[in-house]
Write a protein that holds these residues in place. Structure first.
Motif, mmCIF file in Angstrom:
data_model
loop_
_atom_site.group_PDB
_atom_site.id
_atom_site.type_symbol
_atom_site.label_atom_id
_atom_site.label_comp_id
_atom_site.label_asym_id
_atom_site.label_seq_id
_atom_site.Cartn_x
_atom_site.Cartn_y
_atom_site.Cartn_z
ATOM 1 N N VAL A 104 0.842 -1.201 0.000
ATOM 2 C CA VAL A 104 0.000 0.000 0.000
ATOM 3 C C VAL A 104 0.874 1.247 0.000
ATOM 4 N N MET A 105 1.941 1.219 0.781
ATOM 5 C CA MET A 105 2.847 2.358 0.869
ATOM 6 C C MET A 105 3.559 2.607 -0.460
ATOM 7 N N LYS A 106 4.026 1.536 -1.080
ATOM 8 C CA LYS A 106 4.721 1.685 -2.366
ATOM 9 C C LYS A 106 3.769 2.180 -3.443
ATOM 10 N N ASP A 107 2.571 1.617 -3.484
ATOM 11 C CA ASP A 107 1.587 2.039 -4.492
ATOM 12 C C ASP A 107 1.264 3.522 -4.352
ATOM 13 N N TYR A 108 1.185 3.990 -3.125
ATOM 14 C CA TYR A 108 0.875 5.395 -2.886
ATOM 15 C C TYR A 108 1.983 6.285 -3.461
ATOM 16 N N ALA A 109 3.230 5.892 -3.220
ATOM 17 C CA ALA A 109 4.354 6.682 -3.721
ATOM 18 C C ALA A 109 4.425 6.640 -5.253
ATOM 19 N N ILE A 110 4.148 5.486 -5.841
ATOM 20 C CA ILE A 110 4.144 5.372 -7.298
ATOM 21 C C ILE A 110 3.082 6.289 -7.903
ATOM 22 N N ASP A 111 1.919 6.338 -7.249
ATOM 23 C CA ASP A 111 0.850 7.231 -7.714
ATOM 24 C C ASP A 111 1.269 8.698 -7.655
ATOM 25 N N LYS A 112 2.250 8.987 -6.800
ATOM 26 C CA LYS A 112 2.770 10.353 -6.696
ATOM 27 C C LYS A 112 3.860 10.624 -7.731
ATOM 28 N N GLY A 113 4.157 9.624 -8.559
ATOM 29 C CA GLY A 113 5.120 9.813 -9.624
ATOM 30 C C GLY A 113 6.531 9.331 -9.324
ATOM 31 N N ILE A 114 6.721 8.636 -8.203
ATOM 32 C CA ILE A 114 8.056 8.139 -7.853
ATOM 33 C C ILE A 114 8.293 6.796 -8.545
ATOM 34 N N PRO A 115 9.413 6.622 -9.224
ATOM 35 C CA PRO A 115 9.676 5.366 -9.939
ATOM 36 C C PRO A 115 9.697 4.155 -9.004
ATOM 37 N N SER A 116 9.117 3.072 -9.457
ATOM 38 C CA SER A 116 9.078 1.849 -8.657
ATOM 39 C C SER A 116 10.466 1.371 -8.274
ATOM 40 N N SER A 117 11.431 1.536 -9.174
ATOM 41 C CA SER A 117 12.794 1.052 -8.919
ATOM 42 C C SER A 117 13.494 1.808 -7.792
ATOM 43 N N GLU A 156 18.846 -12.438 3.008
ATOM 44 C CA GLU A 156 19.975 -11.963 2.230
ATOM 45 C C GLU A 156 19.968 -10.445 2.127
ATOM 46 N N ALA A 157 21.167 -9.892 1.942
ATOM 47 C CA ALA A 157 21.303 -8.440 1.813
ATOM 48 C C ALA A 157 20.699 -7.961 0.499
ATOM 49 N N ILE A 158 20.010 -6.817 0.582
ATOM 50 C CA ILE A 158 19.450 -6.150 -0.597
ATOM 51 C C ILE A 158 19.878 -4.685 -0.499
ATOM 52 N N PRO A 159 21.064 -4.343 -0.977
ATOM 53 C CA PRO A 159 21.574 -2.978 -0.798
ATOM 54 C C PRO A 159 20.632 -1.921 -1.356
ATOM 55 N N VAL A 160 20.433 -0.865 -0.590
ATOM 56 C CA VAL A 160 19.532 0.200 -1.002
ATOM 57 C C VAL A 160 20.078 0.962 -2.211
ATOM 58 N N SER A 161 21.323 0.757 -2.526
ATOM 59 C CA SER A 161 21.919 1.385 -3.700
ATOM 60 C C SER A 161 21.483 0.708 -4.995
ATOM 61 N N GLY A 162 20.802 -0.429 -4.889
ATOM 62 C CA GLY A 162 20.387 -1.183 -6.066
ATOM 63 C C GLY A 162 19.006 -0.831 -6.579
ATOM 64 N N ASP A 163 18.271 -1.858 -6.996
ATOM 65 C CA ASP A 163 16.957 -1.701 -7.625
ATOM 66 C C ASP A 163 15.859 -2.098 -6.647
ATOM 67 N N GLY A 164 14.975 -1.154 -6.356
ATOM 68 C CA GLY A 164 13.896 -1.424 -5.410
ATOM 69 C C GLY A 164 12.954 -2.512 -5.844
ATOM 70 N N ASP A 165 12.855 -2.765 -7.135
ATOM 71 C CA ASP A 165 11.948 -3.804 -7.621
ATOM 72 C C ASP A 165 12.391 -5.203 -7.207
ATOM 73 N N ALA A 166 13.621 -5.316 -6.715
ATOM 74 C CA ALA A 166 14.089 -6.610 -6.195
ATOM 75 C C ALA A 166 13.308 -7.025 -4.956
ATOM 76 N N THR A 167 12.619 -6.087 -4.332
ATOM 77 C CA THR A 167 11.856 -6.397 -3.117
ATOM 78 C C THR A 167 10.368 -6.604 -3.409
ATOM 79 N N ASN A 168 9.983 -6.528 -4.680
ATOM 80 C CA ASN A 168 8.583 -6.726 -5.043
ATOM 81 C C ASN A 168 8.155 -8.165 -4.751
ATOM 82 N N ASP A 169 6.887 -8.370 -4.472
ATOM 83 C CA ASP A 169 6.361 -9.732 -4.298
ATOM 84 C C ASP A 169 6.501 -10.483 -5.609
ATOM 85 N N GLN A 170 6.978 -11.711 -5.491
ATOM 86 C CA GLN A 170 7.148 -12.536 -6.700
ATOM 87 C C GLN A 170 5.863 -13.276 -7.033
#
Length: 228
Positions: free
Chosen positions: A109-122, A214-228
């Motif tokens: 819900v939080m991510k969807d809200y930010a995407i609706d505000k124009g922030i890239p999913s990645s 496992e580590a998911i560095p914040v310097s990478g791609d946020g879509d790596a944390t999306n539900d599969q």
């Protein structure tokens, strides 16, 4: 004679219980004073963090409605976080909240809200196991490899979050979300008194969270944390 001894024993026990109760209350108040006093200088205005170049903006979760819309409290946090992103305070956002059940997912819900505000999913990471403020802070460092972050929540909550983040070895700055009159705030204020003391102990013991992974560095791609 026996009756008098019994009476004295009861009075002694009663006095001891009162002393223990007073000690617990005093310790709780001192713990709260320590948490607030050691972190209040870390709370800044939005205008003061625009050029902070933090690793990320870290948003602590709150309740969502059955229609998958954020509660008023959560919406205020998200609005603040989105503004900070747009102002260049950080190039990544981590949404940390409760996704312990299939039918309840704060972070999506939080991510969807930010995407609706124009922030890239990645640019938006989801911490699905932020079951408590302390666990969110621990996972920020251990899983997302955060060293420097801007934490967004309501001011009453920021003290505890910043205390945990600082105690776990990160550079943390807090930006309070817009203050609104929320239903049940008196209960939350009372609960916060106990939660601060609990997190003092957690920081002292470096208690591990429910889940790491496992580590998911914040310097990478946020879509790596999306539900599969």
């Amino acid at each position: 004679m026996k009756r008098q001894k019994k009476k004295r024993l009861i009075l002694r026990i009663f006095r001891n219980l009162i002393c223990i109760g007073l000690f617990v209350i005093l310790a709780a108040l001192l713990g709260n004073a320590w948490v607030i006093g050691s972190t209040k200088g870390l709370i800044k205005k939005e205008s003061e963090v625009k050029s902070s170049k933090a690793d990320c903006i870290f948003v602590l979760g709150a309740g969502v409605h059955k229609d998958n819309s954020p509660s008023l409290m959560l919406r205020d946090r998200l609005e603040t976080a989105c503004r900070l992103y747009e102002e260049g305070a950080a190039s990544k956002i981590i949404m940390s909240g409760d996704h312990g059940r299939k039918d309840y997912d704060e972070v999506q819900v939080m991510k969807d809200y930010a995407i609706d505000k124009g922030i890239p999913s990645s640019d938006i990471f989801m911490d699905h196991a932020g079951f408590s403020t302390y666990e969110s802070m621990y996972r920020a460092k251990a899983v997302f490899q955060v060293k420097n972050m801007i934490v967004v929540s309501q001011k009453y909550h920021l003290y505890r979050a910043l205390y945990s983040g600082k105690g776990l070895g990160m550079k943390v700055t807090g930006v309070p979300a817009k203050e609104t009159r929320y239903a049940g705030q008196m209960y939350r204020d009372l609960r916060e008194l106990l939660a601060r003391d609990k997190d003092v102990v957690s920081v002292l013991l470096k208690t591990k969270p429910t889940y790491l992974g496992e580590a998911i560095p914040v310097s990478g791609d946020g879509d790596a944390t999306n539900d599969q």
